[in-house]
Design a protein around this motif. Structure first.
Motif, PDB file in Angstrom:
ATOM      1  N   MET A   1      55.076 -43.891  44.608  1.00 47.16           N
ATOM      2  CA  MET A   1      55.948 -42.755  44.867  1.00 47.16           C
ATOM      3  C   MET A   1      55.575 -41.597  43.937  1.00 47.16           C
ATOM      4  O   MET A   1      55.459 -41.786  42.725  1.00 47.16           O
ATOM      5  N   ARG A   2      55.402 -40.428  44.508  1.00 44.36           N
ATOM      6  CA  ARG A   2      54.956 -39.285  43.712  1.00 44.36           C
ATOM      7  C   ARG A   2      56.082 -38.591  42.953  1.00 44.36           C
ATOM      8  O   ARG A   2      55.832 -37.832  42.027  1.00 44.36           O
ATOM      9  N   ILE A   3      57.329 -38.867  43.348  1.00 39.82           N
ATOM     10  CA  ILE A   3      58.448 -38.127  42.771  1.00 39.82           C
ATOM     11  C   ILE A   3      58.552 -38.289  41.256  1.00 39.82           C
ATOM     12  O   ILE A   3      58.983 -37.389  40.549  1.00 39.82           O
ATOM     13  N   ASN A   4      58.105 -39.433  40.732  1.00 33.66           N
ATOM     14  CA  ASN A   4      58.232 -39.663  39.287  1.00 33.66           C
ATOM     15  C   ASN A   4      56.906 -39.506  38.539  1.00 33.66           C
ATOM     16  O   ASN A   4      56.787 -39.900  37.386  1.00 33.66           O
ATOM     17  N   GLU A   5      55.902 -38.900  39.189  1.00 31.86           N
ATOM     18  CA  GLU A   5      54.569 -38.839  38.576  1.00 31.86           C
ATOM     19  C   GLU A   5      54.515 -38.004  37.294  1.00 31.86           C
ATOM     20  O   GLU A   5      53.604 -38.167  36.485  1.00 31.86           O
ATOM     21  N   SER A   6      55.491 -37.125  37.108  1.00 34.70           N
ATOM     22  CA  SER A   6      55.514 -36.296  35.898  1.00 34.70           C
ATOM     23  C   SER A   6      56.771 -36.538  35.072  1.00 34.70           C
ATOM     24  O   SER A   6      57.173 -35.694  34.282  1.00 34.70           O
ATOM     25  N   THR A   7      57.384 -37.712  35.262  1.00 35.21           N
ATOM     26  CA  THR A   7      58.651 -38.012  34.602  1.00 35.21           C
ATOM     27  C   THR A   7      58.486 -39.055  33.504  1.00 35.21           C
ATOM     28  O   THR A   7      57.950 -40.135  33.745  1.00 35.21           O
ATOM     29  N   CYS A   8      58.963 -38.713  32.316  1.00 37.94           N
ATOM     30  CA  CYS A   8      59.013 -39.641  31.189  1.00 37.94           C
ATOM     31  C   CYS A   8      60.479 -39.737  30.769  1.00 37.94           C
ATOM     32  O   CYS A   8      61.121 -38.713  30.538  1.00 37.94           O
ATOM     33  N   ILE A   9      61.005 -40.964  30.710  1.00 38.77           N
ATOM     34  CA  ILE A   9      62.410 -41.160  30.345  1.00 38.77           C
ATOM     35  C   ILE A   9      62.465 -41.907  29.007  1.00 38.77           C
ATOM     36  O   ILE A   9      61.959 -43.025  28.891  1.00 38.77           O
ATOM     37  N   ILE A  10      63.071 -41.265  28.023  1.00 32.04           N
ATOM     38  CA  ILE A  10      63.117 -41.823  26.669  1.00 32.04           C
ATOM     39  C   ILE A  10      64.505 -42.394  26.401  1.00 32.04           C
ATOM     40  O   ILE A  10      65.505 -41.676  26.432  1.00 32.04           O
ATOM     41  N   GLY A  11      64.548 -43.698  26.151  1.00 39.62           N
ATOM     42  CA  GLY A  11      65.805 -44.372  25.849  1.00 39.62           C
ATOM     43  C   GLY A  11      65.905 -44.704  24.371  1.00 39.62           C
ATOM     44  O   GLY A  11      65.210 -44.117  23.538  1.00 39.62           O
ATOM     45  N   THR A  12      66.747 -45.666  24.045  1.00 39.51           N
ATOM     46  CA  THR A  12      66.948 -46.056  22.645  1.00 39.51           C
ATOM     47  C   THR A  12      65.785 -46.890  22.121  1.00 39.51           C
ATOM     48  O   THR A  12      65.245 -46.628  21.045  1.00 39.51           O
ATOM     49  N   ASN A  13      65.395 -47.905  22.893  1.00 37.29           N
ATOM     50  CA  ASN A  13      64.331 -48.815  22.458  1.00 37.29           C
ATOM     51  C   ASN A  13      63.121 -48.846  23.378  1.00 37.29           C
ATOM     52  O   ASN A  13      62.094 -49.412  23.019  1.00 37.29           O
ATOM     53  N   LYS A  55      46.987 -47.475  43.166  1.00 37.16           N
ATOM     54  CA  LYS A  55      46.803 -46.273  43.982  1.00 37.16           C
ATOM     55  C   LYS A  55      47.739 -46.278  45.195  1.00 37.16           C
ATOM     56  O   LYS A  55      48.372 -45.271  45.514  1.00 37.16           O
ATOM     57  N   SER A  56      47.849 -47.426  45.851  1.00 43.74           N
ATOM     58  CA  SER A  56      48.696 -47.504  47.041  1.00 43.74           C
ATOM     59  C   SER A  56      50.170 -47.359  46.672  1.00 43.74           C
ATOM     60  O   SER A  56      50.947 -46.741  47.396  1.00 43.74           O
ATOM     61  N   TRP A  57      50.567 -47.935  45.510  1.00 41.90           N
ATOM     62  CA  TRP A  57      51.962 -47.808  45.081  1.00 41.90           C
ATOM     63  C   TRP A  57      52.290 -46.353  44.757  1.00 41.90           C
ATOM     64  O   TRP A  57      53.379 -45.886  45.046  1.00 41.90           O
ATOM     65  N   PHE A  58      51.334 -45.650  44.158  1.00 45.23           N
ATOM     66  CA  PHE A  58      51.551 -44.244  43.826  1.00 45.23           C
ATOM     67  C   PHE A  58      51.747 -43.408  45.093  1.00 45.23           C
ATOM     68  O   PHE A  58      52.565 -42.498  45.129  1.00 45.23           O
ATOM     69  N   GLN A  59      51.006 -43.748  46.136  1.00 43.16           N
ATOM     70  CA  GLN A  59      51.055 -42.972  47.378  1.00 43.16           C
ATOM     71  C   GLN A  59      52.200 -43.399  48.300  1.00 43.16           C
ATOM     72  O   GLN A  59      52.574 -42.657  49.206  1.00 43.16           O
ATOM     73  N   ASP A  60      52.743 -44.590  48.081  1.00 47.52           N
ATOM     74  CA  ASP A  60      53.777 -45.134  48.971  1.00 47.52           C
ATOM     75  C   ASP A  60      55.147 -44.567  48.599  1.00 47.52           C
ATOM     76  O   ASP A  60      55.654 -44.808  47.507  1.00 47.52           O
ATOM     77  N   GLU A  61      55.753 -43.839  49.524  1.00 48.26           N
ATOM     78  CA  GLU A  61      57.043 -43.210  49.254  1.00 48.26           C
ATOM     79  C   GLU A  61      58.205 -44.205  49.241  1.00 48.26           C
ATOM     80  O   GLU A  61      59.344 -43.828  48.974  1.00 48.26           O
ATOM     81  N   ASN A  62      57.913 -45.468  49.511  1.00 49.34           N
ATOM     82  CA  ASN A  62      58.955 -46.500  49.486  1.00 49.34           C
ATOM     83  C   ASN A  62      58.929 -47.334  48.210  1.00 49.34           C
ATOM     84  O   ASN A  62      59.678 -48.306  48.094  1.00 49.34           O
ATOM     85  N   LYS A  63      58.063 -46.962  47.269  1.00 52.21           N
ATOM     86  CA  LYS A  63      57.966 -47.706  46.013  1.00 52.21           C
ATOM     87  C   LYS A  63      58.016 -46.742  44.824  1.00 52.21           C
ATOM     88  O   LYS A  63      57.314 -45.743  44.809  1.00 52.21           O
ATOM     89  N   CYS A  64      58.840 -47.061  43.847  1.00 50.05           N
ATOM     90  CA  CYS A  64      58.926 -46.247  42.626  1.00 50.05           C
ATOM     91  C   CYS A  64      58.716 -47.170  41.432  1.00 50.05           C
ATOM     92  O   CYS A  64      59.468 -48.134  41.248  1.00 50.05           O
ATOM     93  N   THR A  65      57.692 -46.885  40.652  1.00 50.91           N
ATOM     94  CA  THR A  65      57.318 -47.768  39.542  1.00 50.91           C
ATOM     95  C   THR A  65      57.221 -47.000  38.231  1.00 50.91           C
ATOM     96  O   THR A  65      56.664 -45.901  38.185  1.00 50.91           O
ATOM     97  N   PHE A  66      57.765 -47.607  37.186  1.00 50.89           N
ATOM     98  CA  PHE A  66      57.580 -47.114  35.825  1.00 50.89           C
ATOM     99  C   PHE A  66      57.009 -48.233  34.966  1.00 50.89           C
ATOM    100  O   PHE A  66      57.382 -49.397  35.132  1.00 50.89           O
ATOM    101  N   ILE A  67      56.138 -47.867  34.054  1.00 44.20           N
ATOM    102  CA  ILE A  67      55.681 -48.783  33.013  1.00 44.20           C
ATOM    103  C   ILE A  67      56.645 -48.667  31.835  1.00 44.20           C
ATOM    104  O   ILE A  67      57.054 -47.561  31.466  1.00 44.20           O
ATOM    105  N   MET A  68      57.000 -49.802  31.271  1.00 47.03           N
ATOM    106  CA  MET A  68      57.910 -49.835  30.126  1.00 47.03           C
ATOM    107  C   MET A  68      57.101 -49.865  28.826  1.00 47.03           C
ATOM    108  O   MET A  68      56.179 -50.663  28.679  1.00 47.03           O
ATOM    109  N   LEU A  69      57.440 -48.960  27.926  1.00 44.67           N
ATOM    110  CA  LEU A  69      56.793 -48.906  26.615  1.00 44.67           C
ATOM    111  C   LEU A  69      57.796 -49.297  25.527  1.00 44.67           C
ATOM    112  O   LEU A  69      58.984 -48.984  25.626  1.00 44.67           O
TER     113      LEU A  69
END
Length: 200
Positions: A1-13, A55-69
């Motif tokens: 999903m492209r909607i979150n391609e420029s999104t970084c979300i900073i939490g507590t941990n 690549k397919s997950w990034f292009q698929d509008e039905n999937k939204c993925t974030f890596i956890m740091l």
């Protein structure tokens, strides 16, 4: 999903960043683990196949993925690869019900488990889905043997709706409305959502 391609979300941990191609080798190493394959009901892929999947997950509008740091590692080094500890996903599987999303969490690094990272990443993703993707109901499908995940989801209010003996899987659901919606917004009021700048 492209909607979150420029999104970084900073939490507590934890910090959530979009899944990019340079994350793939570390992700691929994780998924060689038979334990993680079993917990996520995944088949082992070659490195090339893993790149194709990203690549397919990034292009698929039905999937939204974030890596956890791991935020403590990320804050001291800003090295995303060294800070990677898992991922969190939303799947929009029903075209007739676009406000229903299946949610999935994986804490891949054993040293990152038992620290509340999974719970925090789950709540951040649920908040993001509610506010940015208009999710009104979450569905989770968890292996019967995965007692830790089952306990976590139930603690957050998910209710068991069915059990598949064939797939040895429990389905749980949670409506995002009323008091829960207010509680989630309050719990996540500290989040920082910033422009994502990749740092390898």
């Amino acid at each position: 999903m492209r909607i979150n391609e420029s999104t970084c979300i900073i939490g507590t941990n934890v910090v959530l960043v979009p899944y990019k191609d340079f994350h793939v080798p570390r992700y691929h190493e994780w998924m060689k683990s038979t334990e993680l394959q079993e917990l996520t009901a995944s088949e082992p892929l070659s490195l090339e196949e893993e790149y194709e999947m990203q690549k397919s997950w990034f292009q698929d509008e039905n999937k939204c993925t974030f890596i956890m740091l791991d935020k403590s590692k990320w804050s001291s080094s800003t090295d995303e690869i060294e800070s990677m500890c898992g991922d969190v996903n939303l799947f929009f599987n029903d075209p007739d019900e676009p406000s229903i999303a299946e949610i999935e969490i994986m804490v891949a690094e054993s040293s990152s488990r038992g620290k509340g990272f999974g719970k925090e990443a789950l709540l951040i993703m649920m908040h993001y889905g509610m506010d940015s993707l208009k999710v009104s109901r979450y569905v989770a499908k968890i292996g019967e043997k995965n007692k830790v995940s089952l306990g976590l989801f139930k603690k957050l209010g998910f209710q068991e709706t069915s059990v598949s003996k064939v797939f040895q899987e429990v389905t749980l659901e949670l409506e995002v409305k009323g008091q829960f919606q207010d509680w989630l917004r309050e719990q996540m009021s500290h989040l920082q959502i910033v422009q994502y700048t990749p740092n390898r």
